[in-house]
Write a protein that holds these residues in place. Structure first.
Motif, mmCIF file in Angstrom:
data_model
loop_
_atom_site.group_PDB
_atom_site.id
_atom_site.type_symbol
_atom_site.label_atom_id
_atom_site.label_comp_id
_atom_site.label_asym_id
_atom_site.label_seq_id
_atom_site.Cartn_x
_atom_site.Cartn_y
_atom_site.Cartn_z
ATOM 1 N N UNK A 195 0.827 -1.210 0.000
ATOM 2 C CA UNK A 195 0.000 0.000 0.000
ATOM 3 C C UNK A 195 0.861 1.259 0.000
ATOM 4 N N UNK A 196 1.980 1.230 0.711
ATOM 5 C CA UNK A 196 2.858 2.403 0.772
ATOM 6 C C UNK A 196 3.504 2.666 -0.586
ATOM 7 N N UNK A 197 3.883 1.609 -1.282
ATOM 8 C CA UNK A 197 4.505 1.761 -2.598
ATOM 9 C C UNK A 197 3.476 2.253 -3.615
ATOM 10 N N UNK A 198 2.280 1.686 -3.570
ATOM 11 C CA UNK A 198 1.208 2.126 -4.472
ATOM 12 C C UNK A 198 0.915 3.607 -4.245
ATOM 13 N N UNK A 199 0.840 4.023 -2.988
ATOM 14 C CA UNK A 199 0.544 5.423 -2.671
ATOM 15 C C UNK A 199 1.630 6.344 -3.224
ATOM 16 N N UNK A 200 2.890 5.948 -3.085
ATOM 17 C CA UNK A 200 3.990 6.783 -3.573
ATOM 18 C C UNK A 200 3.951 6.922 -5.089
ATOM 19 N N UNK A 201 3.694 5.823 -5.790
ATOM 20 C CA UNK A 201 3.617 5.873 -7.257
ATOM 21 C C UNK A 201 2.413 6.701 -7.692
ATOM 22 N N UNK A 202 1.296 6.526 -7.007
ATOM 23 C CA UNK A 202 0.079 7.268 -7.336
ATOM 24 C C UNK A 202 0.264 8.770 -7.138
ATOM 25 N N UNK A 203 1.042 9.145 -6.119
ATOM 26 C CA UNK A 203 1.304 10.570 -5.875
ATOM 27 C C UNK A 203 2.062 11.216 -7.038
ATOM 28 N N UNK A 204 2.790 10.403 -7.800
ATOM 29 C CA UNK A 204 3.498 10.899 -8.981
ATOM 30 C C UNK A 204 2.557 11.034 -10.176
ATOM 31 N N UNK A 205 1.324 10.580 -10.036
ATOM 32 C CA UNK A 205 0.341 10.745 -11.099
ATOM 33 C C UNK A 205 0.111 9.530 -11.969
ATOM 34 N N UNK A 206 0.583 8.368 -11.520
ATOM 35 C CA UNK A 206 0.420 7.149 -12.315
ATOM 36 C C UNK A 206 -0.597 6.227 -11.657
ATOM 37 N N UNK A 207 -1.525 5.711 -12.441
ATOM 38 C CA UNK A 207 -2.513 4.751 -11.945
ATOM 39 C C UNK A 207 -1.795 3.442 -11.687
ATOM 40 N N UNK A 208 -1.994 2.888 -10.511
ATOM 41 C CA UNK A 208 -1.243 1.700 -10.092
ATOM 42 C C UNK A 208 -2.156 0.663 -9.464
ATOM 43 N N UNK A 209 -1.939 -0.603 -9.853
ATOM 44 C CA UNK A 209 -2.664 -1.707 -9.202
ATOM 45 C C UNK A 209 -1.671 -2.769 -8.795
#
Length: 64
Positions: free
Chosen positions: A50-64
């Motif tokens: 969840x922490x990694x997904x949140x960090x990538x998402x903060x950069x503007x990329x949709x992540x699953x």
């Protein structure tokens, strides 16, 4: 622990660097391998998914 993420929107080397930097903000020791063509990001890290997904998402990329 190896974790694989599907990241949408990576179109260039800058995108790859942004995703790598985002992961490394969560875990500076993480190993990151990116296959831009398939949108796969493999991360070797003990940090919670969840922490990694949140960090990538903060950069503007949709992540699953």
């Amino acid at each position: 622990m190896n974790q694989t993420f599907n990241v949408q929107g990576m179109t260039c080397g800058h995108c790859e660097r942004a995703v790598t930097q985002a992961v490394k903000t969560v875990d500076p020791q993480a190993e990151v391998r990116i296959d831009r063509a398939s949108g796969k990001v493999d991360v070797q890290s003990d940090q919670p998914r969840e922490a990694i997904v949140a960090a990538i998402s903060e950069e503007g990329y949709a992540t699953t």
